[in-house]
Design an enzyme around this catalytic site. Sequence first.
Site, PDB file in Angstrom:
ATOM      1  N   LYS A 339       1.213  -1.418   0.046  1.00  0.00           N
ATOM      2  CA  LYS A 339       0.123  -0.113  -0.058  1.00  0.00           C
ATOM      3  C   LYS A 339       0.545   1.433   0.047  1.00  0.00           C
ATOM      4  O   LYS A 339       1.412   2.032   0.934  1.00  0.00           O
ATOM      5  CB  LYS A 339      -0.813   0.025   1.357  1.00  0.00           C
ATOM      6  CG  LYS A 339      -2.079   0.584   1.201  1.00  0.00           C
ATOM      7  CD  LYS A 339      -2.650   1.141   2.302  1.00  0.00           C
ATOM      8  CE  LYS A 339      -3.996   2.099   2.634  1.00  0.00           C
ATOM      9  NZ  LYS A 339      -3.750   3.172   2.371  1.00  0.00           N
ATOM     10  N   ARG A 359      -8.233  10.756  -6.644  1.00  0.00           N
ATOM     11  CA  ARG A 359      -9.257  10.247  -6.543  1.00  0.00           C
ATOM     12  C   ARG A 359     -10.566  10.920  -5.985  1.00  0.00           C
ATOM     13  O   ARG A 359     -11.698  10.530  -6.645  1.00  0.00           O
ATOM     14  CB  ARG A 359      -9.052   9.347  -4.485  1.00  0.00           C
ATOM     15  CG  ARG A 359      -9.954   9.252  -3.725  1.00  0.00           C
ATOM     16  CD  ARG A 359      -9.501   8.465  -2.592  1.00  0.00           C
ATOM     17  NE  ARG A 359     -10.277   7.848  -1.648  1.00  0.00           N
ATOM     18  CZ  ARG A 359     -10.114   8.083  -0.069  1.00  0.00           C
ATOM     19  NH1 ARG A 359      -9.500   6.937  -0.010  1.00  0.00           N
ATOM     20  NH2 ARG A 359     -11.060   8.148   0.481  1.00  0.00           N
ATOM     21  N   PHE A 430      -2.018  -1.067 -10.131  1.00  0.00           N
ATOM     22  CA  PHE A 430      -2.558  -1.769  -9.790  1.00  0.00           C
ATOM     23  C   PHE A 430      -4.046  -2.301 -10.147  1.00  0.00           C
ATOM     24  O   PHE A 430      -4.290  -3.471 -10.073  1.00  0.00           O
ATOM     25  CB  PHE A 430      -3.225  -1.456  -8.434  1.00  0.00           C
ATOM     26  CG  PHE A 430      -3.464  -0.350  -8.157  1.00  0.00           C
ATOM     27  CD1 PHE A 430      -5.222  -0.257  -8.128  1.00  0.00           C
ATOM     28  CD2 PHE A 430      -2.785   0.901  -7.230  1.00  0.00           C
ATOM     29  CE1 PHE A 430      -5.423   1.089  -7.228  1.00  0.00           C
ATOM     30  CE2 PHE A 430      -3.167   1.940  -6.625  1.00  0.00           C
ATOM     31  CZ  PHE A 430      -4.584   2.423  -7.171  1.00  0.00           C
ATOM     32  N   ARG A 506     -17.217   1.250  -1.657  1.00  0.00           N
ATOM     33  CA  ARG A 506     -16.557   0.402  -0.922  1.00  0.00           C
ATOM     34  C   ARG A 506     -17.243  -0.341  -0.332  1.00  0.00           C
ATOM     35  O   ARG A 506     -17.897  -0.499   0.637  1.00  0.00           O
ATOM     36  CB  ARG A 506     -16.488   1.410   0.917  1.00  0.00           C
ATOM     37  CG  ARG A 506     -14.838   1.673   2.130  1.00  0.00           C
ATOM     38  CD  ARG A 506     -15.491   1.991   3.083  1.00  0.00           C
ATOM     39  NE  ARG A 506     -15.580   3.507   2.739  1.00  0.00           N
ATOM     40  CZ  ARG A 506     -14.180   4.156   2.731  1.00  0.00           C
ATOM     41  NH1 ARG A 506     -12.909   3.608   2.277  1.00  0.00           N
ATOM     42  NH2 ARG A 506     -14.033   5.017   2.234  1.00  0.00           N
TER      43      ARG A 506
HETATM   44  P1  AMP Z   1      -6.860   4.111   2.599  1.00  0.00           P
HETATM   45  O1  AMP Z   1      -6.927   6.159   1.458  1.00  0.00           O
HETATM   46  O2  AMP Z   1      -6.641   4.266   3.382  1.00  0.00           O
HETATM   47  O3  AMP Z   1      -8.483   4.476   2.367  1.00  0.00           O
HETATM   48  O4  AMP Z   1      -6.367   3.441   1.818  1.00  0.00           O
HETATM   49  C1  AMP Z   1      -7.076   3.317   0.213  1.00  0.00           C
HETATM   50  C2  AMP Z   1      -5.791   4.186  -0.675  1.00  0.00           C
HETATM   51  O5  AMP Z   1      -4.768   3.762  -0.970  1.00  0.00           O
HETATM   52  C3  AMP Z   1      -6.380   3.863  -2.392  1.00  0.00           C
HETATM   53  O6  AMP Z   1      -7.532   5.058  -2.467  1.00  0.00           O
HETATM   54  C4  AMP Z   1      -5.277   3.697  -3.121  1.00  0.00           C
HETATM   55  O7  AMP Z   1      -5.031   5.483  -2.800  1.00  0.00           O
HETATM   56  C5  AMP Z   1      -4.244   3.635  -1.665  1.00  0.00           C
HETATM   57  N1  AMP Z   1      -3.478   2.341  -2.923  1.00  0.00           N
HETATM   58  C6  AMP Z   1      -2.229   2.343  -2.677  1.00  0.00           C
HETATM   59  N2  AMP Z   1      -1.296   1.442  -2.817  1.00  0.00           N
HETATM   60  C7  AMP Z   1      -2.453   0.527  -3.217  1.00  0.00           C
HETATM   61  C8  AMP Z   1      -2.582  -0.780  -4.066  1.00  0.00           C
HETATM   62  N3  AMP Z   1      -1.678  -1.503  -4.118  1.00  0.00           N
HETATM   63  N4  AMP Z   1      -3.793  -0.735  -4.264  1.00  0.00           N
HETATM   64  C9  AMP Z   1      -5.131   0.138  -4.098  1.00  0.00           C
HETATM   65  N5  AMP Z   1      -4.912   0.863  -3.275  1.00  0.00           N
HETATM   66  C10 AMP Z   1      -3.367   1.892  -3.703  1.00  0.00           C
END
Ligand code: AMP
Length: 655
Positions: A339, A359, A430, A506
Amino acid sequence: MEYAKLVELYERLEKTPSRLDKVGMISSFLENLDDNDVRMSILLLQGKVFPKWSEKEIGLAAKTSAKIISATSGLSESIVMKDFSELGDLGLVAEKAIGKKTQMVLFSKKLSLGNVFENFRRLAETEGAGSASRKMNLVSELVSSASPKEAKYIIRTITEDLRIGVAEGVIRDAIAQAWFADVEWLGNAGKKDRFISLFLNSSGKSFVFDAEGAKKAKRMISEEKFEDFIKRNNVSEKDLSDFDENLLWKREGKIDYIITGDDSLGNDLYKRIVGYIEWAWFLNPDYAEVAIIAKNKGIIGLKKAKITPGRPIHVLLAEKAPSLEDAIESFEHVALEVKYDGMRTQIHKDGERVWLFTRRMENVTAMFPDIVDMIKRHVKVEVCVLEGESVGIDQKTGKPVPFQKLSQRIHRKYDIRKLAKEIPVQVNLFDVIFLEGEMLFDQPFSERRRILSEIVEEENGKLQLAKQLVTKDIEKARVFYQDALSAGQEGVMVKNLDAPYQPGKRVAGGWLKVKPIMETLDLVITGAVWGTGKRAGWFGSFILSARDEDGNFRECGMMGTGIKEKKTADDDVTFKDLTEMIKDDITTEKDNMVIVKPRIVLEIAYEEIQESPNYASGYALRFPRLVRIRYDRSPDEADTIERMNALFMRQKGRG
Ligand code: AMP
């Protein structure tokens, strides 16, 4: 159409707290308009003239708006500013000022919706030298032929502070009600009075009941009154269990109301309508256009929604997993991916043209020419939409830089190439969701990843596929996770290899994120208090709020910790930074406290959530501390009171 009609609707919406009533008012307003008026009205009801993903925005600063009010009303600027500090709303100031205007222009033309819309569009498009005065002229032209109420909403629109309480969900539901049958299930307790009044008062409408629905309706108002109701309306009875959904579209089915006694069936039919509207909006994030499809093409049209290269879509979102073990056990076939901590990047390619969106659907193409170049060189297909995370790389250490640093590139207008050299990015791809005109949503993730690896020629460290490990072995997964953390990344994503891609959602069963940090909250700044002593001249503490189920912001704490007086590291956030970010958002000022428009989202850590009668949310955070500014989140993505409640319950369970 006259602008005054829309203004009258604005006024009614402002006075109505009920969401249901707002939906009803907007839908009956839209129902009788032609395509063009529908399009303009839906944008203007959201305070916009371009879809939200467009870079073009109306926003004028409060000072400029005050100048316009002064110039068009003849009142001095100081009186206007004094009124502003008393009323806290430039719209009201304009209404009062124009109302007072002594030399009324007797034969002023009525403002048409088209006029107002056109001037707002030009306002949003005006740039460069001399643009400030041209912008003022465009608005002054409108305000000088406006009635006081019209002036109120012209000013509220240009200051991007409409105050009519119409969130995107209200627009969506209004579209459903305007052009689709109103599906009601009679067990819906909150609506009982509405049903009774509907049956007693409607006439000339067409109703379809199922047997159980008719029975319940009779019980609600008596057999006799139901007979009268049937005489006044066109009423039929049908088994709704395998109802042809295309008939839900009013133009096709000619049905105003579908009334069922089966709550889950009603709910399902209603959700289907809303679901199709939302689906079209996920792929084409502009309710103005979605409304035109709903109006003219119904469900068949909405279902046909498709990705258009150059227009961002609502992307799939991740869920939090409680632990790595939990995440791995959630799916039969899993892949772990690093991530990355950077900017979600939606990459659209159509021949030689490339677009990049965040996003939140901001168009960042111009700020990342290096990514555009790489895509042109390394993506071996004509048309596609790819997804990835762009990370800023520290040239000395080779490690990712904090998002804050990368974000310097996001809003940059000048020296773009120079900054691209200073903060080079690495794109970690990804997913692929669109290829040569076809949407790949229904393909399992394993297949999409395979396609991705075929169409992208990787350039190590620059443009590469996200690092992935397919395993169910927890020991191997732990090593992968630790490696990701030591490489300075956020954690891992655990993905279901069999899952389709679901835009805008989500979803359970898709992506699970695993991060080591405690669960922080994303909260919105809704106010601030001026600092004293060393913090004089800046805001010294900030009022934080969470969202309630209606999308309103409710206070849950005051925070002044985690913010720096001086910047010593790149990712430091200072009082000055935050003060500058919110000072143009002030809507009300009293003593040493201000209320601001909810715009900035902060990630907040804390010691504990406590119940509190002093805050509107019912909760207070103990020792809240700033972790970072969430540039990537809009207020409507902030955490909810419901989530605070869940965290509170969990914390109690532990304690
Ligand atoms: P969060 O913002 O904490 O909800 O985490 C989701 C975000 O992680 C996604 O919107 C992407 O911007 C990011 N992200 C980073 N690496 C990846 C990955 N390998 N696959 C999907 N999302 C990723």
